[in-house]
Design a protein around this motif. Structure first.
Motif, PDB file in Angstrom:
ATOM      1  N   ALA A  76      -7.013   1.087   7.045  1.00  0.00           N
ATOM      2  CA  ALA A  76      -8.415   1.321   7.404  1.00  0.00           C
ATOM      3  C   ALA A  76      -8.653   1.264   8.899  1.00  0.00           C
ATOM      4  CB  ALA A  76      -9.308   0.295   6.689  1.00  0.00           C
ATOM      5  N   ASP A  77      -7.915   0.401   9.617  1.00  0.00           N
ATOM      6  CA  ASP A  77      -8.148   0.273  11.051  1.00  0.00           C
ATOM      7  C   ASP A  77      -7.522   1.406  11.861  1.00  0.00           C
ATOM      8  OD1 ASP A  77      -5.596  -0.472  10.384  1.00  0.00           O
ATOM      9  OD2 ASP A  77      -5.503  -2.172  11.777  1.00  0.00           O
ATOM     10  N   GLN A  78      -6.823   2.334  11.195  1.00  0.00           N
ATOM     11  CA  GLN A  78      -6.184   3.441  11.909  1.00  0.00           C
ATOM     12  C   GLN A  78      -6.720   4.808  11.474  1.00  0.00           C
ATOM     13  OE1 GLN A  78      -1.934   3.188  11.666  1.00  0.00           O
ATOM     14  NE2 GLN A  78      -1.857   1.048  12.299  1.00  0.00           N
ATOM     15  N   VAL A  79      -7.746   4.821  10.613  1.00  0.00           N
ATOM     16  CA  VAL A  79      -8.226   6.096  10.081  1.00  0.00           C
ATOM     17  C   VAL A  79      -8.751   6.990  11.203  1.00  0.00           C
ATOM     18  CG1 VAL A  79      -9.978   7.173   8.626  1.00  0.00           C
ATOM     19  CG2 VAL A  79      -8.713   5.203   7.799  1.00  0.00           C
ATOM     20  N   HIS A  80      -9.647   6.469  12.039  1.00  0.00           N
ATOM     21  CA  HIS A  80     -10.272   7.297  13.080  1.00  0.00           C
ATOM     22  C   HIS A  80      -9.250   7.733  14.130  1.00  0.00           C
ATOM     23  CE1 HIS A  80     -14.220   6.475  11.409  1.00  0.00           C
ATOM     24  NE2 HIS A  80     -13.941   5.189  11.412  1.00  0.00           N
ATOM     25  N   GLU A  81      -8.372   6.831  14.499  1.00  0.00           N
ATOM     26  CA  GLU A  81      -7.359   7.186  15.490  1.00  0.00           C
ATOM     27  C   GLU A  81      -6.438   8.279  14.966  1.00  0.00           C
ATOM     28  OE1 GLU A  81      -3.686   5.096  17.992  1.00  0.00           O
ATOM     29  OE2 GLU A  81      -4.940   3.914  16.625  1.00  0.00           O
ATOM     30  N   VAL A  82      -6.020   8.149  13.706  1.00  0.00           N
ATOM     31  CA  VAL A  82      -5.114   9.155  13.134  1.00  0.00           C
ATOM     32  C   VAL A  82      -5.820  10.501  13.017  1.00  0.00           C
ATOM     33  CG1 VAL A  82      -3.816   9.772  11.062  1.00  0.00           C
ATOM     34  CG2 VAL A  82      -3.702   7.449  11.955  1.00  0.00           C
ATOM     35  N   ARG A  83      -7.092  10.496  12.629  1.00  0.00           N
ATOM     36  CA  ARG A  83      -7.821  11.767  12.512  1.00  0.00           C
ATOM     37  C   ARG A  83      -7.936  12.465  13.862  1.00  0.00           C
ATOM     38  NH1 ARG A  83     -12.896  10.299   8.449  1.00  0.00           N
ATOM     39  NH2 ARG A  83     -11.667  10.189   6.528  1.00  0.00           N
ATOM     40  N   LEU A  84      -8.197  11.690  14.920  1.00  0.00           N
ATOM     41  CA  LEU A  84      -8.285  12.299  16.245  1.00  0.00           C
ATOM     42  C   LEU A  84      -6.946  12.871  16.683  1.00  0.00           C
ATOM     43  CD1 LEU A  84     -10.541   9.676  18.082  1.00  0.00           C
ATOM     44  CD2 LEU A  84     -11.200  11.928  17.249  1.00  0.00           C
ATOM     45  N   LEU A 131      -4.791  11.285   0.541  1.00  0.00           N
ATOM     46  CA  LEU A 131      -3.830  10.612   1.413  1.00  0.00           C
ATOM     47  C   LEU A 131      -4.511   9.408   2.052  1.00  0.00           C
ATOM     48  CD1 LEU A 131      -0.976  10.719   2.623  1.00  0.00           C
ATOM     49  CD2 LEU A 131      -1.901  12.111   4.474  1.00  0.00           C
ATOM     50  N   LEU A 132      -3.902   8.219   1.897  1.00  0.00           N
ATOM     51  CA  LEU A 132      -4.482   6.965   2.368  1.00  0.00           C
ATOM     52  C   LEU A 132      -3.658   6.419   3.521  1.00  0.00           C
ATOM     53  CD1 LEU A 132      -5.149   5.239  -1.088  1.00  0.00           C
ATOM     54  CD2 LEU A 132      -6.657   6.762   0.173  1.00  0.00           C
ATOM     55  N   VAL A 133      -4.355   5.835   4.493  1.00  0.00           N
ATOM     56  CA  VAL A 133      -3.735   5.150   5.624  1.00  0.00           C
ATOM     57  C   VAL A 133      -4.490   3.847   5.843  1.00  0.00           C
ATOM     58  CG1 VAL A 133      -2.931   7.277   6.729  1.00  0.00           C
ATOM     59  CG2 VAL A 133      -5.186   6.376   7.293  1.00  0.00           C
ATOM     60  N   ARG A 135      -7.626   3.288   3.455  1.00  0.00           N
ATOM     61  CA  ARG A 135      -8.787   4.160   3.315  1.00  0.00           C
ATOM     62  C   ARG A 135      -8.323   5.618   3.250  1.00  0.00           C
ATOM     63  NH1 ARG A 135     -13.476   1.504   5.124  1.00  0.00           N
ATOM     64  NH2 ARG A 135     -13.298  -0.660   4.447  1.00  0.00           N
ATOM     65  N   VAL A 136      -9.220   6.479   2.782  1.00  0.00           N
ATOM     66  CA  VAL A 136      -8.880   7.893   2.629  1.00  0.00           C
ATOM     67  C   VAL A 136      -8.836   8.554   4.003  1.00  0.00           C
ATOM     68  CG1 VAL A 136      -9.583  10.100   1.629  1.00  0.00           C
ATOM     69  CG2 VAL A 136      -9.909   7.986   0.340  1.00  0.00           C
ATOM     70  N   LEU A 137      -7.713   9.198   4.282  1.00  0.00           N
ATOM     71  CA  LEU A 137      -7.577   9.978   5.509  1.00  0.00           C
ATOM     72  C   LEU A 137      -8.018  11.426   5.275  1.00  0.00           C
ATOM     73  CD1 LEU A 137      -6.619  10.175   8.452  1.00  0.00           C
ATOM     74  CD2 LEU A 137      -4.353  10.774   7.571  1.00  0.00           C
TER      75      LEU A 137
END
Length: 545
Positions: free
Chosen positions: A87-95, A83-85, A49-51
């Motif tokens: 999908a299950d790590q999008v919110h964690e990476v953004r935080l 930049l894509l990461v 998903r898009v980061l």
């Protein structure tokens, strides 16, 4: 003779294949393994998903470095540059990126001043300084939790030595807020004062703040007539809501919280008024008045020996001998020397305090000029013996009591022009619409789980199809083609084993026959010549010793 197993082994099966069959079997097996491995890899590949999108080179490099340190896989979208990461790590990476202050945006701050070229003009230096100041201010505004991005535009006039031509600088701020976020009045005021305090000689009224939809967030500038700013509107709403809460809180215990509705309209005066009054009381009796000042002047003129009168011949004559007449002669012409004539003058001035009153009044801002209140009361609900419910209006006594309570709660003032209207009527209550819950199979978590199960079932189905539909029939065909060759080799082996066994039996039979023959010959020799046997036995004994 034991029977041999007629079923061919795997090695015998492969040994029975010719070169073409062996190569075909190996190719099919390799293709199956590669396909299964590719399907397993595809099944293990996460959904990306898009980061972040539209990243600057500086922020992109910092984010990639941080992702590598966190061991998070990433890739770039084709054409979009996003930049894509997983999908299950999008919110964690953004935080985690937000905790590191990333992305910082493409705003340039005072680092523009670090690479000044030699020979740069004064105009270019001023423009770089203004750009750097705008970037630093935008970065400061972006630190607010509700602000996603910000842009600051400064209008700084050229300095001049003429006082009349001097102009004050101004600023415009464009904010992009996070979805679902808003800014309250104190935060907007903080942004305005932050900008105005960072630029010399910039008043707060010259700062304009708007959001991404073009709505004006800052207060109306000073001098605007006929409009209220956001602070004043919010103040009026607070007053009205406070009166509504008071009225409903005092009526709810009597008829129920859901049986009363109140609305208040407040007319608030925001005019700034100052009054100065000077009043005088009527004149009072001097005896009762306060003496302020008093001035008295007295003068007396009498006869003396000094020369006086009009100069002339008469005044220059020598004095006449003194006489004492009984009656002084009257003369209409005053004597020159003034002898015998006395005059006196007396003046008196009295000042009393004036009873004056000076009153300077500054009326408060935001005072209530008038209140208009409307209250609606629901009918009472009565349940009879049979459990049947009915609606009954309030009687006049109850309405009067409730009206009196409302007047006391709102501070009803007749001279102020307040109005109150209390109405009793049955409420038209709509039946609550029960919204059915969303089926579990429509929930996002269940949809994601179904996608994963479908993916793994598809991989398993393809693997089983290859195993039982391609590999197994191929083995059967190869086994059927190699069965005659394997059978012939098996028969030859059986015949060879039988021949070898027969030869061995013959050799054993011959060895047994020769032993019996030798035994009979030895018996004959021992009977004919016993000495020979004795010498042989003696030789055995000596050899054993």
């Amino acid at each position: 003779m034991a029977e041999l197993n007629p079923t061919p082994t795997l090695i015998q099966t492969f040994s029975g294949f010719n070169s073409k069959q062996s190569v075909g079997l190996l190719v099919a097996t390799a293709a199956m393994v590669a396909l299964l491995f590719g399907m397993w890899t595809w099944g293990k590949t996460p959904d990306y998903r898009v980061l972040y999108g539209n990243l600057s080179d500086r922020d992109g490099g910092a984010i990639i470095e941080s992702l590598q340190q966190m061991n998070v896989p990433y890739k770039f979208a084709e054409g979009g540059g996003a930049l894509l990461v997983p999908a299950d790590q999008v919110h964690e990476v953004r935080l985690r990126m937000a905790s590191q202050g990333l992305p910082k945006g493409s705003l340039a701050g005072f680092e523009l001043m670090e690479n000044q070229k030699f020979g740069t003009s004064q105009f270019l230096e001023q423009m770089n300084y203004q750009r750097a100041l705008e970037g630093e201010l935008a970065r400061s505004v972006q630190t607010l939790a509700s602000v996603q991005s910000a842009r600051v535009h400064l209008a700084i006039p050229k300095p001049t030595v003429f006082v009349k031509e001097q102009q004050q600088p101004g600023a415009s701020v464009v904010l992009t807020l996070h979805p679902g976020r808003t800014l309250d009045g104190s935060q907007i005021s903080g942004i305005v004062h932050l900008i105005s305090s960072s630029v010399p000689n910039m008043p707060a009224k010259n700062v304009t703040v708007v959001d991404q939809s073009g709505s004006l967030l800052s207060s109306v500038k000073e001098g605007t007539v006929g409009q209220m700013d956001a602070t004043q509107i919010s103040y009026v709403r607070q007053i009205e809501q406070a009166y509504i809460n008071r009225i409903e809180a005092i009526i709810a215990p009597l008829i129920g919280a859901n049986n009363v509705r109140a609305q208040v309209t407040a007319d608030v005066d925001f005019a700034q008024t100052e009054q100065t009054a000077e009043s005088y009381k009527p004149n009072q009796d001097p005896k009762e008045s306060t003496l302020r000042s008093q001035q008295t002047t007295a003068s007396t003129n009498g006869g003396n020996q000094n020369a006086s009168g009009v100069p002339g011949a008469l005044s220059n004559q020598p004095p006449v001998p003194a006489t004492a007449p009984i009656v002084a002669p009257s003369s209409s012409v005053p004597a020159a020397n003034g002898g015998g004539v006395t005059s006196s003058l007396k003046e008196s001035t009295v000042n009393y305090e004036v009873d004056r009153t000076i009153r300077h009044t500054k009326l408060p801002v935001g005072s209530i000029k008038r209140l208009s209140v409307a209250v609606v009361l629901n009918n009472r609900t009565i349940t009879d013996k049979n459990g049947k419910k009915s609606s009954k209006p309030l009687n006049d006594s109850e309405k009067e009591q409730i009206t009196a309570l409302v007047k006391d709660a709102m501070g009803f003032n007749v001279s102020r022009g307040d109005s109150l209207n209390v109405l009793n009527s049955a409420f038209n209550v709509e039946k609550e619409t029960i919204t059915p819950e969303e089926p579990f199979w429509k929930q996002p978590e269940m949809i994601a789980l179904a996608k994963d199960l479908l993916k793994y079932l598809l991989i398993t189905g393809i693997g089983l199809f290859l195993l039982f539909g391609v590999i197994r029939p191929a083995f059967r065909n190869f086994s059927a083609a190699s069965a005659p060759t394997v059978a012939s080799k098996t028969d030859n082996a059986v015949e060879t084993a039988a021949q070898e066994r027969s030869t061995a039996q013959n050799a054993a039979q011959q060895a047994n026959n020769s032993y019996e023959t030798n035994l009979e010959a030895a018996k004959k020799i021992a009977g004919q010549d016993p000495k020979i046997v004795a010498s042989v036995v003696q030789g055995w004994v000596n050899s054993n010793e």
